[in-house]
Design an enzyme around this catalytic site. Structure first.
Site, PDB file in Angstrom:
ATOM      1  NE  ARG A  36       9.663  16.161  10.164  1.00 18.88           N
ATOM      2  CZ  ARG A  36       8.275  15.953  10.525  1.00 18.88           C
ATOM      3  NH1 ARG A  36       7.870  16.052  11.422  1.00 18.88           N
ATOM      4  NH2 ARG A  36       7.347  15.916   9.596  1.00 18.88           N
ATOM      5  CE  LYS A 197     -10.264   7.531   7.122  1.00 22.10           C
ATOM      6  NZ  LYS A 197     -10.741   8.542   7.772  1.00 22.10           N
ATOM      7  N   GLY A 350       3.805  10.505   4.978  1.00 22.33           N
ATOM      8  CA  GLY A 350       4.491  10.169   6.244  1.00 22.33           C
ATOM      9  C   GLY A 350       4.554   8.579   6.283  1.00 22.33           C
ATOM     10  N   GLY A 373       2.105  16.364   5.813  1.00 25.82           N
ATOM     11  CA  GLY A 373       0.714  17.148   5.559  1.00 25.82           C
ATOM     12  C   GLY A 373       1.013  18.177   4.404  1.00 25.82           C
TER      13      GLY A 373
HETATM   14  P1  ADP Z   1       0.558   8.347   3.759  1.00 24.06           P
HETATM   15  O1  ADP Z   1       0.894   8.797   5.158  1.00 24.06           O
HETATM   16  O2  ADP Z   1       1.894   7.885   2.781  1.00 24.06           O
HETATM   17  O3  ADP Z   1       0.164   9.773   2.888  1.00 24.06           O
HETATM   18  P2  ADP Z   1      -2.051   7.329   4.228  1.00 24.06           P
HETATM   19  O4  ADP Z   1      -1.812   7.648   5.458  1.00 24.06           O
HETATM   20  O5  ADP Z   1      -2.861   7.804   3.290  1.00 24.06           O
HETATM   21  O6  ADP Z   1      -0.373   7.135   3.617  1.00 24.06           O
HETATM   22  O7  ADP Z   1      -2.331   5.807   4.562  1.00 24.06           O
HETATM   23  C1  ADP Z   1      -1.495   4.771   5.300  1.00 24.06           C
HETATM   24  C2  ADP Z   1      -2.263   3.827   5.815  1.00 24.06           C
HETATM   25  O8  ADP Z   1      -3.024   2.922   4.963  1.00 24.06           O
HETATM   26  C3  ADP Z   1      -1.561   2.831   6.531  1.00 24.06           C
HETATM   27  O9  ADP Z   1      -1.755   2.668   7.718  1.00 24.06           O
HETATM   28  C4  ADP Z   1      -2.024   1.257   5.984  1.00 24.06           C
HETATM   29  O10 ADP Z   1      -1.999   0.376   6.900  1.00 24.06           O
HETATM   30  C5  ADP Z   1      -3.288   1.835   5.525  1.00 24.06           C
HETATM   31  N1  ADP Z   1      -3.813   1.009   4.533  1.00 24.06           N
HETATM   32  C6  ADP Z   1      -3.385   0.390   3.329  1.00 24.06           C
HETATM   33  N2  ADP Z   1      -4.069  -0.412   2.341  1.00 24.06           N
HETATM   34  C7  ADP Z   1      -5.283  -0.500   3.450  1.00 24.06           C
HETATM   35  C8  ADP Z   1      -6.171  -1.484   3.107  1.00 24.06           C
HETATM   36  N3  ADP Z   1      -6.531  -2.115   2.155  1.00 24.06           N
HETATM   37  N4  ADP Z   1      -6.962  -1.578   4.176  1.00 24.06           N
HETATM   38  C9  ADP Z   1      -6.922  -0.703   5.434  1.00 24.06           C
HETATM   39  N5  ADP Z   1      -5.971   0.100   5.627  1.00 24.06           N
HETATM   40  C10 ADP Z   1      -5.042   0.022   4.548  1.00 24.06           C
HETATM   41 MG    MG Z   2      -0.424   8.829   6.994  1.00 28.74          MG
END
Ligand code: ADP
Ligand code: MG
Length: 393
Positions: A36, A197, A350, A373
């Site tokens: 950053r 999720k 992130g 975010g």
């Molecule tokens: P980003 O930060 O890129 O938007 P998210 O925060 O939505 O991504 O998701 C990241 C998390 O999702 C990671 O911590 C990863 O471990 C989890 N994850 C990915 N696949 C699975 C899975 N099959 N079961 C449980 N957790 C998962």
């Molecule tokens: Mg995340």
């Protein structure tokens, strides 16, 4: 962009209040990730070259409206000083007589840094008195805090009501890269959505389904979609209350002629543990008691073919629990394909950005968004208050 940017204003001799996102991780008094800070340098350098009098502001951590010495921006000021080879004068507080005096005494090409703006409760409340206090220090407001652009706070949006407000280079670049990828893409446009999720990404899926040619869904959230197709998912992360929604989204894809791809096979494990026994199974054959922690080899290949023929790929959310090496293959595989592709690759989120870093492929992406975010809200099609507040061009 329909907002004024740095290049639209005369900066010489002007006092410029610059909101940055210096919310960096700090361990034992040392900054552990400077992304950053580096992202902010082009704007700082431009201001210096154009003889502005610079007042830097940012938040750091979550002091919740109280002064927390361990969340002082002094370390950041020191680091910037080293990087630009020039003193950054540290203010003793966020606003107050001493700060006003410091700002008044600034000469052309001099820089000062306010204390952590979230030391004051008015910041997150977007208190207008505080916003006016910020505005009174300067002639021009520059917002370059993309990571906080989705928040209407006193130093991101409130201040813009009182003085001319323009976008810094980082915000300008983020909006250009994300905006073109989503709203004016070279096609085919493929979105890869993953992560834990469905509930975190509903808005993103609903917005992107209107725009993409293909939507690839992986990661934990794919389980809910597979459950919506009637598959038994064992102990996998499934959001039961989102199964109906997943069905609706699948329908929407069909109606809009958007191909929604789900993993055809999965890497399943007996336990949520890197050392657990694993196997690759078709998505409708998850053994009882096992859980899906990554996409399978066939899914990786099928996703890969679509990614290779895409002209633009927007990626948000890992394909598996990449934090554990044995479940990182699907995610790193996608990163590898994007790195090799000649198309445009945009990474938001992130954890996705962290995964690309971990794979050592960050340099190979067209753009990695610096705002977790904020980039999510942008991908949801929302307007960002920190951008909305800027002066129209
Ligand atoms: P980003 O930060 O890129 O938007 P998210 O925060 O939505 O991504 O998701 C990241 C998390 O999702 C990671 O911590 C990863 O471990 C989890 N994850 C990915 N696949 C699975 C899975 N099959 N079961 C449980 N957790 C998962
Ligand atoms: Mg995340």
């Amino acid at each position: 962009m329909n907002k004024l940017t740095l290049k639209d204003v005369n900066l010489e001799g002007k006092k410029v209040f610059v909101r940055m996102d210096f919310n960096v991780p700090i361990k034992d008094g040392k900054i552990t990730d400077e992304t950053r800070i580096k992202g902010a340098l082009p704007t700082i350098k431009y201001l210096l070259e154009h003889k502005a009098r610079i007042i830097l502001a940012s938040h750091l951590g979550r002091p919740k409206g109280e002064v927390k010495p361990e969340l002082s921006l002094q370390v950041v000021a020191n680091r910037i000083s080293e990087l630009i080879g020039k003193e950054v004068q540290m203010a003793p507080e966020v606003v107050g007589d001493k700060v006003s005096e410091m700002a008044r005494s600034l000469q052309n090409g001099e820089i000062m840094m306010l204390e952590n703006v979230r030391f004051l409760p008015g910041e997150e409340k977007n208190d207008d008195k505080l916003a006016k206090g910020f505005a009174s220090l300067a002639d021009i407001f520059v917002n370059d805090a993309f990571g906080t652009a989705h928040r209407a706070h006193a130093s991101t949006a409130g201040i813009a009501k009182h003085i001319q407000a323009v976008a810094g280079f980082l915000i300008e670049k983020e909006l250009k890269m994300l905006g073109e990828a989503v709203n004016n893409p070279k096609r085919p446009l493929v979105a890869i959505i993953g992560g834990a999720k469905v509930s975190d990404k509903i808005g993103v899926i609903e917005n992107l389904i209107e725009k993409v040619d293909t939507l690839i869904i992986g990661g934990g959230m794919a389980n809910t979609f597979l459950a919506a197709k009637g598959f038994e998912m064992g102990e996998s992360l499934v959001e039961k209350d989102k199964i109906e929604l997943a069905k609706t989204l699948i329908e929407q894809g069909i109606n809009k002629n958007v191909e929604i791809m789900l993993p055809s096979d999965l890497l399943v494990a007996e336990k949520f543990d890197n050392d657990s026994p694993t196997q690759v199974v078709p998505s409708n054959q998850v053994p009882k008691g096992w859980m899906a922690l990554d996409i399978g080899t066939k899914a990786a290949k099928e996703f890969g073919e679509v990614i290779q023929s895409a002209k633009t790929v927007v990626w948000n959310g890992p394909m598996g629990v990449f934090e554990m090496n044995n479940f990182a293959k699907g995610t790193f595989g996608i990163a590898e394909l994007l790195a090799q592709s000649n198309g445009i690759s945009i990474v938001g989120g992130g954890d996705s950005a962290a995964a690309v870093e971990k794979a050592g492929l960050a340099e190979k992406m067209t753009h990695i968004s610096t705002g977790g975010g904020a980039s999510l809200e942008f991908l949801e099609g929302k307007t960002l208050p920190g951008v909305e507040a800027l002066s129209d061009n």
